[in-house]
Each structure stands twice: as structure tokens, then as C-alpha cells.
Design a protein around this motif. Structure first.
Motif, short mmCIF file in Angstrom:
data_model
loop_
_atom_site.label_atom_id
_atom_site.label_comp_id
_atom_site.label_asym_id
_atom_site.label_seq_id
_atom_site.Cartn_x
_atom_site.Cartn_y
_atom_site.Cartn_z
N THR A 1 0.80 -1.43 0.36
CA THR A 1 0.29 -0.35 0.09
C THR A 1 0.99 1.57 0.06
N HIS A 2 0.49 2.24 -1.11
CA HIS A 2 1.71 3.36 -1.22
C HIS A 2 1.44 4.89 -0.92
N LEU A 3 2.09 4.79 -0.15
CA LEU A 3 1.68 6.60 0.72
C LEU A 3 1.06 6.97 -0.83
N ILE A 4 0.29 8.32 -0.74
CA ILE A 4 -0.86 8.65 -1.52
C ILE A 4 -0.03 10.55 -2.01
N PRO A 5 -0.03 10.44 -3.01
CA PRO A 5 0.70 11.01 -3.07
C PRO A 5 0.41 12.40 -2.79
N LYS A 6 0.90 13.77 -3.18
CA LYS A 6 0.20 14.71 -4.22
C LYS A 6 0.95 15.35 -5.55
N ASN A 7 -0.23 14.56 -6.02
CA ASN A 7 0.70 14.58 -7.71
C ASN A 7 -0.26 15.77 -8.23
N ARG A 8 0.28 15.89 -9.53
CA ARG A 8 -0.92 16.33 -10.45
C ARG A 8 -1.99 16.00 -10.67
N ALA A 9 -2.17 14.51 -10.75
CA ALA A 9 -3.06 13.64 -11.28
C ALA A 9 -4.01 13.74 -10.06
N ILE A 10 -3.35 14.10 -8.38
CA ILE A 10 -4.54 14.55 -7.62
C ILE A 10 -4.68 15.44 -7.37
N LYS A 11 -3.83 16.52 -7.94
CA LYS A 11 -4.49 18.24 -8.07
C LYS A 11 -5.51 18.40 -9.24
N LYS A 12 -5.35 18.05 -10.08
CA LYS A 12 -6.55 17.21 -11.68
C LYS A 12 -7.65 17.34 -10.31
N HIS A 13 -7.53 15.96 -9.61
CA HIS A 13 -9.25 15.37 -9.42
C HIS A 13 -9.54 16.53 -8.32
N LEU A 14 -8.40 16.86 -7.75
CA LEU A 14 -9.73 17.63 -6.86
C LEU A 14 -10.52 19.24 -7.46
N LYS A 15 -9.30 19.36 -8.06
CA LYS A 15 -9.75 20.53 -8.91
C LYS A 15 -11.10 20.39 -9.48
N GLN A 16 -11.48 18.91 -10.07
CA GLN A 16 -12.68 19.05 -10.85
C GLN A 16 -13.92 18.66 -9.80
N GLN A 17 -13.25 18.95 -8.16
CA GLN A 17 -14.80 18.86 -7.91
C GLN A 17 -14.28 20.12 -7.19
N ASN A 18 -13.81 21.09 -7.35
CA ASN A 18 -13.95 23.05 -6.78
C ASN A 18 -13.05 22.81 -5.88
N MET A 19 -12.00 21.98 -5.53
CA MET A 19 -11.07 21.56 -4.21
C MET A 19 -10.12 21.67 -4.83
N ASP A 20 -9.23 22.44 -3.69
CA ASP A 20 -7.29 21.94 -3.65
C ASP A 20 -6.77 21.16 -2.49
N PHE A 21 -5.69 21.36 -2.05
CA PHE A 21 -4.78 20.30 -1.05
C PHE A 21 -5.05 21.86 -0.26
N PHE A 22 -5.72 23.35 -0.01
CA PHE A 22 -5.49 24.17 1.35
C PHE A 22 -7.34 23.57 1.54
N THR A 23 -8.18 22.91 0.72
CA THR A 23 -9.50 23.00 0.89
C THR A 23 -9.57 22.36 2.59
N ILE A 24 -10.40 22.90 3.38
CA ILE A 24 -10.63 22.37 4.68
C ILE A 24 -12.32 21.33 4.31
N PRO A 25 -12.26 20.49 4.23
CA PRO A 25 -13.25 18.99 4.46
C PRO A 25 -14.57 18.97 5.58
N THR A 26 -15.37 20.01 5.72
CA THR A 26 -16.28 19.46 6.82
C THR A 26 -16.15 18.36 7.83
N ASP A 27 -16.41 17.77 8.34
CA ASP A 27 -16.34 16.67 9.39
C ASP A 27 -17.09 15.52 9.04
#
Length: 301
Positions: free
Chosen positions: A166-192
Motif C-alpha cells: 500500500t503506497h503513500l498518497i502522493p500529492k502529484n498532478r493527477a491528485i491535484k487535477k482530480h481535486l480541481k474537478q471537485q472545486n477543491m485543492d490541497f488547502f480546502t478544509i473538508p467538513t467533519d
């Protein structure tokens, strides 16, 4: 000599670390996704309507007939390499149809179902293990950013000694792109308790995780269906992939369900050290029996 080189190449780059407990005739019989689809149809099991294609014209004709969403993947391969999903329109279909060709000359286009993704390892000695597989995700607490939540999850994976399977979760372009498609980024604070998926693909390299599922939750009817697939190929072991809308504890024919493919060389190391669920206690019994099998042609392609 040439076939040995082909076998070495595929084992090294496509099937590294995978088991090898089936004879050549079994591996050849269930090598492609098209062969698996034929097996599911003959055993009257639910499966994704699909088509093998080389040129894009056939893929577009399939989309006209069955609509979207769809998935495109190489006809031969594993670990979700080269798979594109969910394809929602013809622009995405065009891009996927071109991109998939770098993995294998022939490709598969299939109907797509969003549901619970399982890998069931069936052996001639019984059910070895059942996994549920998750795309990479984090769960919000209303305080921490996605970036921090990834750090926390990765620290836990290190503590659990899950690597390198089981790999560590990367912070790469693929993850960044998928977050952007959900109107999020690495600095988004998800709700509880908000679950944020970091990618749609189930891939160990993208930080996907696995959960061991209690074999006793499998219904008797589902068990018999899985045994039929194993016996159809006369296999010693198969990894059978299935997506269920409700779950594997419900009969396959009583819910929306798709059998995806069979794997004659399943990657068994995933089952030894899961992220979720209890570590299985009886795998050594199966390993010992599988190791005693006499396979004389597993160096051939």
C-alpha cells in the motif's frame, strides 16, 4: 527463446510480484478481458456489455448503442494500467481511445458501474480471501486541510508498515487535477466526516487502500457463482473482480452488479497487510497447498 523473452517482459513490467500457480493452458484461457466476458456470459453471470476494438470507429459505435458512462482499458494488463473511467462524453471517449493504445494494441470498451469494488481470490482449496478496494481518500474533521489530512494518513500507513504494497498518497498532478474537478485543492478544509476522494482510479501507486472482508459475509449463492467461474477455467486459483451496487453480502442477481475480469496470476501480497479490516489468519494454509502444486510450464508464455 522468443516466447521466454515475452514471458519475462510481461512478468517484469506488467505482472511483477504476481502469483504463478496456474498452468499455461489456464493462463492462456483467461488472459484477456474479452475471454473473461465470454466466461461470465456462458455461466449466466451479470457482466458489463463490452466490445474489443482496434480502431476508434467501433468504440464510437458502441457508445451510440449503449450510451455513457463507459470505461476503456487495454485488453491485456492489470493494476488499472491504461484504464480510463468514467467516460461521460465523446470528447473524453476520443482522448481515452487514443491514450489506451500505448498499453496494448487491442482495447476494451465497456459499460461502467459505480459501486463497491471487490477482488475475490478463489482457489481449488476454497475461498482464500476477499478484498474491498478503495480509491485514495481522506476524511475531513472540519479543521485540517486536505494537505494535512494526507500527511496524517501517510504517517498512519508508515506506522502500520503497509509499504511497499500500500503506497503513500502522493500529492502529484493527477491528485491535484482530480481535486480541481471537485472545486477543491490541497488547502480546502473538508467538513467533519466528509470523505474526499483524491482520484477515481483504484491504483496502489495512487495511494488506493484495501479492506479485508469477512468471508462469512459472502452469500451461498454468490459463493456458488464464483466456484462456477473457477471451474469453468479449470484453474488452481483465480482473482475474480466484481463491482456490486449494494455489496457482496447480497446475491449478485438481486442487485445491480458487474463481473469485470479474472486474473490467473493474482497479486496476493495485497491480502497480507490490509489498511482496513482484520489481517486474515489462514492465508498460510492456502500458500502451503498452492506451493505443493506441480506446475511444469509456468516459464512459458
Amino acid at each position: 527463446m522468443a516466447t521466454k523473452l515475452i514471458h519475462w517482459f510481461l512478468s517484469r513490467f506488467f505482472l511483477s510480484g504476481c502469483s504463478d500457480y496456474n498452468p499455461l493452458e489456464v493462463r492462456r484461457a483467461c488472459r484477456s478481458k474479452a475471454q473473461a466476458r465470454d466466461a461470465f456470459e456462458k455461466n449466466i453471470l451479470p457482466y458489463a456489455k463490452g466490445k474489443t476494438f482496434i480502431g476508434l470507429y467501433s468504440a464510437f459505435k458502441f457508445s451510440d448503442k449503449y450510451g455513457f458512462p463507459l470505461v476503456i482499458k487495454p485488453n491485456v494488463g492489470g493494476f488499472s494500467r491504461g484504464a480510463y473511467f468514467p467516460i461521460e462524453n465523446k470528447v473524453q471517449l476520443l482522448k481515452a481511445g487514443i491514450g489506451v493504445k500505448k498499453w496494448w494494441p487491442t482495447s476494451i470498451i465497456e459499460q461502467y458501474l459505480l459501486g463497491k469494488n471487490y477482488r475475490v481470490v478463489m482457489t481449488k482449496f476454497g475461498i482464500m480471501s476477499i478484498l474491498r478496494r478503495y480509491p485514495p481518500f481522506v476524511v475531513g474533521d472540519g479543521v485540517q486541510t486536505i494537505d494535512t489530512l494526507i500527511n496524517v494518513e501517510n504517517a498512519l500507513r508508515k506506522k502500520m508498515q503497509l509499504m511497499p504494497i500500500t503506497h503513500l498518497i502522493p500529492k502529484n498532478r493527477a491528485i491535484k487535477k482530480h481535486l480541481k474537478q471537485q472545486n477543491m485543492d490541497f488547502f480546502t478544509i473538508p467538513t467533519d466526516k466528509q470523505r474526499v476522494y483524491l482520484h477515481h482510479k483504484i491504483s496502489l501507486k495512487l495511494g488506493s487502500s484495501i479492506e479485508i472482508v469477512d468471508k462469512d459475509t459472502l452469500t451461498d449463492n454468490n459463493k456458488q457463482d464464483l466456484i462456477k467461474v473457477l471451474n469453468f477455467f479449470n484453474a488452481n486459483i483465480l482473482g475474480i473482480d466484481v463491482i456490486c451496487k449494494q455489496g457482496i453480502e447480497v446475491d449478485f442477481d438481486a442487485q445491480q452488479c458487474i463481473f469485470l475480469e479474472v486474473n490467473s496470476r493474482p497479486f496476493l501480497k495485497m491480502h497480507d497487510n490490509p489498511r482496513y479490516g482484520e489481517k486474515p489468519k489462514n492465508l498460510n494454509v492456502f500458500y502451503n497447498k498452492l506451493e505443493q502444486l506441480e506446475i511444469t510450464d509456468n516459464e512459458k508464455y
